[in-house]
Design an enzyme around this catalytic site. Structure first.
Site, mmCIF file in Angstrom:
data_model
loop_
_atom_site.group_PDB
_atom_site.id
_atom_site.type_symbol
_atom_site.label_atom_id
_atom_site.label_comp_id
_atom_site.label_asym_id
_atom_site.label_seq_id
_atom_site.Cartn_x
_atom_site.Cartn_y
_atom_site.Cartn_z
ATOM 1 N N GLU A 61 0.848 -1.184 0.000
ATOM 2 C CA GLU A 61 0.000 0.000 0.000
ATOM 3 C C GLU A 61 0.891 1.244 0.000
ATOM 4 O O GLU A 61 1.908 1.294 0.702
ATOM 5 C CB GLU A 61 -0.866 -0.024 1.258
ATOM 6 C CG GLU A 61 -1.821 1.143 1.380
ATOM 7 C CD GLU A 61 -2.636 1.059 2.673
ATOM 8 O OE1 GLU A 61 -3.829 1.405 2.621
ATOM 9 O OE2 GLU A 61 -2.089 0.659 3.716
ATOM 10 N N LYS A 136 -10.115 -0.388 -1.968
ATOM 11 C CA LYS A 136 -10.195 -0.681 -0.535
ATOM 12 C C LYS A 136 -11.566 -0.328 0.027
ATOM 13 O O LYS A 136 -12.043 0.793 -0.147
ATOM 14 C CB LYS A 136 -9.102 0.104 0.193
ATOM 15 C CG LYS A 136 -8.955 -0.212 1.670
ATOM 16 C CD LYS A 136 -7.807 0.620 2.243
ATOM 17 C CE LYS A 136 -7.546 0.352 3.704
ATOM 18 N NZ LYS A 136 -6.446 1.215 4.213
ATOM 19 N N CYS A 179 -4.549 -3.716 3.507
ATOM 20 C CA CYS A 179 -4.267 -3.220 4.854
ATOM 21 C C CYS A 179 -5.408 -3.452 5.849
ATOM 22 O O CYS A 179 -5.602 -4.568 6.319
ATOM 23 C CB CYS A 179 -3.872 -1.746 4.768
ATOM 24 S SG CYS A 179 -2.977 -1.142 6.241
#
Length: 303
Positions: A61, A136, A179
């Site tokens: 990321e 995301k 993440c």
């Protein structure tokens, strides 16, 4: 891991056997607001991975940059047709290697009016084509005053609209997360149900949350889905306001850590992705067959 790097050589940890399973490179970098320097560092890792026999490289990321303010983060963002992704597509094509670009600051569909971005995980094949984009879906809005953690990703980021199907790659079927998505087992279980053999969570974990939760979360997701887990990571100090935990990790379907980049400096681990391990683990402990129907797990909700 190798020792300190005084000659521009990269840390490389090798976890190999005598089998002919495909090799993945899981990378660790220290991105800054300097996009050119970041590309140079990532390019060096990709080239090194190719030399070492990898057929797919995983970058974390924020591989493109980590801004020092909301304004800088937005001002540096690009579209998928911009210079950054074009350069990575060219690199993939030149080296004939697959890339997982694990969190690109992508200008949103209404960029001209709302100045908001997606955090996008992009898979590029060895011909330089974008074959999948996952945006995301869980945004990191967390205040941990006692830990010195204060981030509000939603102030400038749009949550992604949906999961994307696992992608067939030379190492197997890869399910995409980013993440903070790691904390939501529903996501990994959905990807596994839809064919994922490898899950990937490119990240920029804070030092405080990483030290407490990073490895145990990755190992838990590997164990409960019986997938390989490949998690590229940011490490060290990005600018005066932010540092990341590091420890880019590769975990097998039994939950064993196959490689760890440590918490100090950039580098990578090379791992063989032997899908027979996935099949054997699932055959010997058929957890998914033992899972009850969805309604069973919601039966308490009706009471």
């Amino acid at each position: 891991m190798g020792g300190n790097d005084n000659s521009n050589e990269l840390q490389v940890s090798l976890r190999m056997s005598s089998s002919s399973a495909p090799v993945a490179a899981v990378c660790q970098v220290t991105a800054t607001p300097d996009k050119e320097a970041n590309f140079s560092a990532c390019k060096q890792l990709v080239e090194k991975a190719k030399e070492q026999g990898a057929c797919m490289v995983f970058l974390p990321e924020g591989f493109d940059y980590i801004g020092s303010s909301r304004e800088e983060t937005l001002s540096l963002s690009e579209s998928l047709r911009g210079k950054t992704i074009s350069r990575y597509a060219q690199l993939a094509r030149q080296l004939e290697i697959w890339l997982s670009l694990g969190g690109f600051h992508e200008q949103g569909h209404e960029w001209e009016t709302d100045r908001r971005i997606f955090n996008s995980h992009i898979i590029i094949n060895d011909k330089g084509d974008i074959v999948s984009v996952y945006r995301k879906s869980h945004l990191f809005d967390v205040e941990l005053a006692e830990k010195g953690v204060s981030l509000k990703e939603s102030s400038f980021t749009i949550p992604g609209p949906s999961l994307v199907s696992p992608v067939q790659t030379p190492i197997g079927k890869v399910g995409l997360g980013i993440c903070y998505d790691l904390r939501f087992p529903e996501l990994s279980l959905s990807l596994q149900r839809n064919g994922a053999e490898i899950l990937t969570y490119p990240s920029a974990f804070t030092v405080a949350t990483g030290a407490a939760h990073w490895e145990v979360l990755l190992r838990a997701r590997a164990i409960e889905t019986q997938c390989f887990l490949l998690a590229a990571a940011q490490v060290g100090r990005h600018h005066e306001k932010r540092s990341s935990y590091g420890h880019a990790l590769a975990v097998d379907p039994w939950g064993e850590v196959l490689g760890d980049c440590g918490g100090e400096e950039p580098g990578m681990v090379l791992v063989e992705v032997d899908l027979e391990k996935v099949r054997r683990t699932r055959r010997n402990m058929p957890v998914q067959q033992h899972r009850r129907e969805t309604a069973f797990y919601h039966s308490l909700d009706q009471s």
